[in-house]
Design an enzyme around this catalytic site. Structure first.
Site, PDB file in Angstrom:
ATOM      1  N   SER A 239       0.835  -1.211   0.000  1.00  0.00           N
ATOM      2  CA  SER A 239       0.000   0.000   0.000  1.00  0.00           C
ATOM      3  C   SER A 239       0.865   1.254   0.000  1.00  0.00           C
ATOM      4  O   SER A 239       0.510   2.258  -0.629  1.00  0.00           O
ATOM      5  CB  SER A 239      -0.950   0.001   1.193  1.00  0.00           C
ATOM      6  OG  SER A 239      -0.243  -0.077   2.412  1.00  0.00           O
ATOM      7  N   GLU A 240       2.020   1.226   0.695  1.00  0.00           N
ATOM      8  CA  GLU A 240       2.972   2.338   0.642  1.00  0.00           C
ATOM      9  C   GLU A 240       4.395   1.828   0.777  1.00  0.00           C
ATOM     10  O   GLU A 240       4.664   0.806   1.415  1.00  0.00           O
ATOM     11  CB  GLU A 240       2.702   3.379   1.741  1.00  0.00           C
ATOM     12  CG  GLU A 240       1.602   4.361   1.424  1.00  0.00           C
ATOM     13  CD  GLU A 240       0.360   4.147   2.245  1.00  0.00           C
ATOM     14  OE1 GLU A 240      -0.659   4.778   1.949  1.00  0.00           O
ATOM     15  OE2 GLU A 240       0.397   3.316   3.170  1.00  0.00           O
ATOM     16  N   THR A 241       5.299   2.589   0.162  1.00  0.00           N
ATOM     17  CA  THR A 241       6.740   2.405   0.313  1.00  0.00           C
ATOM     18  C   THR A 241       7.332   3.753   0.692  1.00  0.00           C
ATOM     19  O   THR A 241       6.979   4.775   0.097  1.00  0.00           O
ATOM     20  CB  THR A 241       7.379   1.912  -0.997  1.00  0.00           C
ATOM     21  OG1 THR A 241       6.857   0.622  -1.325  1.00  0.00           O
ATOM     22  CG2 THR A 241       8.891   1.825  -0.884  1.00  0.00           C
TER      23      THR A 241
ATOM     24  N   HIS B  58       0.942   4.870   8.693  1.00  0.00           N
ATOM     25  CA  HIS B  58       1.741   3.665   8.921  1.00  0.00           C
ATOM     26  C   HIS B  58       3.151   3.792   8.350  1.00  0.00           C
ATOM     27  O   HIS B  58       4.103   3.272   8.942  1.00  0.00           O
ATOM     28  CB  HIS B  58       0.971   2.404   8.476  1.00  0.00           C
ATOM     29  CG  HIS B  58       1.297   1.831   7.151  1.00  0.00           C
ATOM     30  ND1 HIS B  58       0.717   2.259   5.980  1.00  0.00           N
ATOM     31  CD2 HIS B  58       2.136   0.814   6.806  1.00  0.00           C
ATOM     32  CE1 HIS B  58       1.182   1.551   4.973  1.00  0.00           C
ATOM     33  NE2 HIS B  58       2.047   0.660   5.436  1.00  0.00           N
TER      34      HIS B  58
END
Length: 305
Positions: A46-48, A77
């Site tokens: 979902s994110e990096t 997060h």
């Protein structure tokens, strides 16, 4: 050939293979925006987050956050996970791994506190922006229908549908019961017709919540849906909790002093998460707010990019 360290953390959980996974690329110097976007797509989480030298030398790092499709100005997060990743890397290098550090994100500098006491590390950060309510023209019945819910299932007590932002806007959707939350399924095309767009052109996401919970110490049960092709559900969403701070203050009116809430999320997905939201109430308003949680490392390696 370049070699860049990375690690994968599960965030807002103290157990592996739960919470929300995050890839952290520690040595991102020399990567342009397009390369960061492609690497985020390669991880397909979902994110990096990408760690760069800070603009202000008193800060710990400049952090860029990308989904597989676009950059985020702020996300919860990745902030918690990156703070813990940097603290653990410092401790492994023989440096101080706990205490206060400041991360520079697109939304502004974010003060984080990290604690390591032998168990899974815990980090919390001050909200870079206090939550605000934004105008929303869509009708609650239409929002409920886009989530596959009947109109009588939308709202509880005095809680009503709204659009709130603590740096990233969300349509907050109160539902009457845990059962209703469990039945919610986002119709992406219907949602795109009614959701306002963010600064990056992406539509505001759906944050469904109820006061009924699975965990005895949880104050709210939440689900977060991202529209798209395909859309997906997020197991733990700190930026939504930042917006949700405004919802709690607006509808529940906590008394002056500190207020603490645990929000459970990701249970329907089999990735249970716990997000701690703290509010400091002064004179009836929010003076400050913080979001915190644990994170555990699940993988590490090198990128040859």
């Amino acid at each position: 050939m370049p070699k860049r360290r990375y690690a994968v953390y599960d965030v807002f959980t103290d157990k592996v293979l739960a919470g929300n996974p995050l890839a952290v690329v520690f040595e991102a110097e020399g990567l342009d925006d397009a390369a960061m976007q492609r690497i985020a797509g390669e991880f397909n989480l979902s994110e990096t987050s990408f760690v760069l030298p800070p603009v202000n030398p008193r800060h710990r790092a400049n952090v860029r956050i990308f989904t597989p499709h676009y950059e985020m100005p702020f996300a919860g997060h990745p902030t918690v996970g990156t703070a813990i990743a940097l603290a653990e890397a410092a401790a492994e290098a023989g440096e101080r791994g706990t205490g206060i550090l400041v991360l520079e994100e697109k939304v502004g500098p974010i003060r984080c506190a990290v604690k390591q006491d032998g168990g899974p590390a815990f980090a919390e950060f001050d909200l870079p922006r206090l939550p605000e309510q934004l105008p929303l023209s869509a009708e609650p019945d239409a929002i409920g229908a886009a989530l596959g819910l009947d109109s009588q299932e939308i709202g509880f007590e005095n809680h009503r549908v709204g659009l709130w932002s603590g740096g990233v806007p969300y349509i907050t959707v109160p539902v009457a019961s845990l059962a209703a939350a469990g039945r919610a399924v986002l119709d992406g095309s219907a949602w795109l017709d009614l959701a306002p767009t963010r600064d990056n052109g992406a539509p505001a996401c759906a944050y469904v919540y109820t006061r009924e919970t699975v965990g005895k110490d949880s104050a709210f049960h939440a689900r977060m849906f991202v529209p798209g092709s395909p859309g997906y559900e997020d197991p733990a969403t700190g930026s939504a909790a930042a917006a949700f701070a405004g919802v709690i203050h607006h509808f529940d009116r906590p008394v002056d002093g500190p207020a603490r809430y645990w929000i459970e999320q990701g249970i329907e997905m089999g990735r249970p998460s716990r997000i701690r939201l703290e509010l400091d109430i002064e004179g009836g308003g929010i003076a400050a707010a913080r979001i915190g949680g644990n994170a555990v490392r699940t993988a590490e390696g090198s990128l040859f990019v």
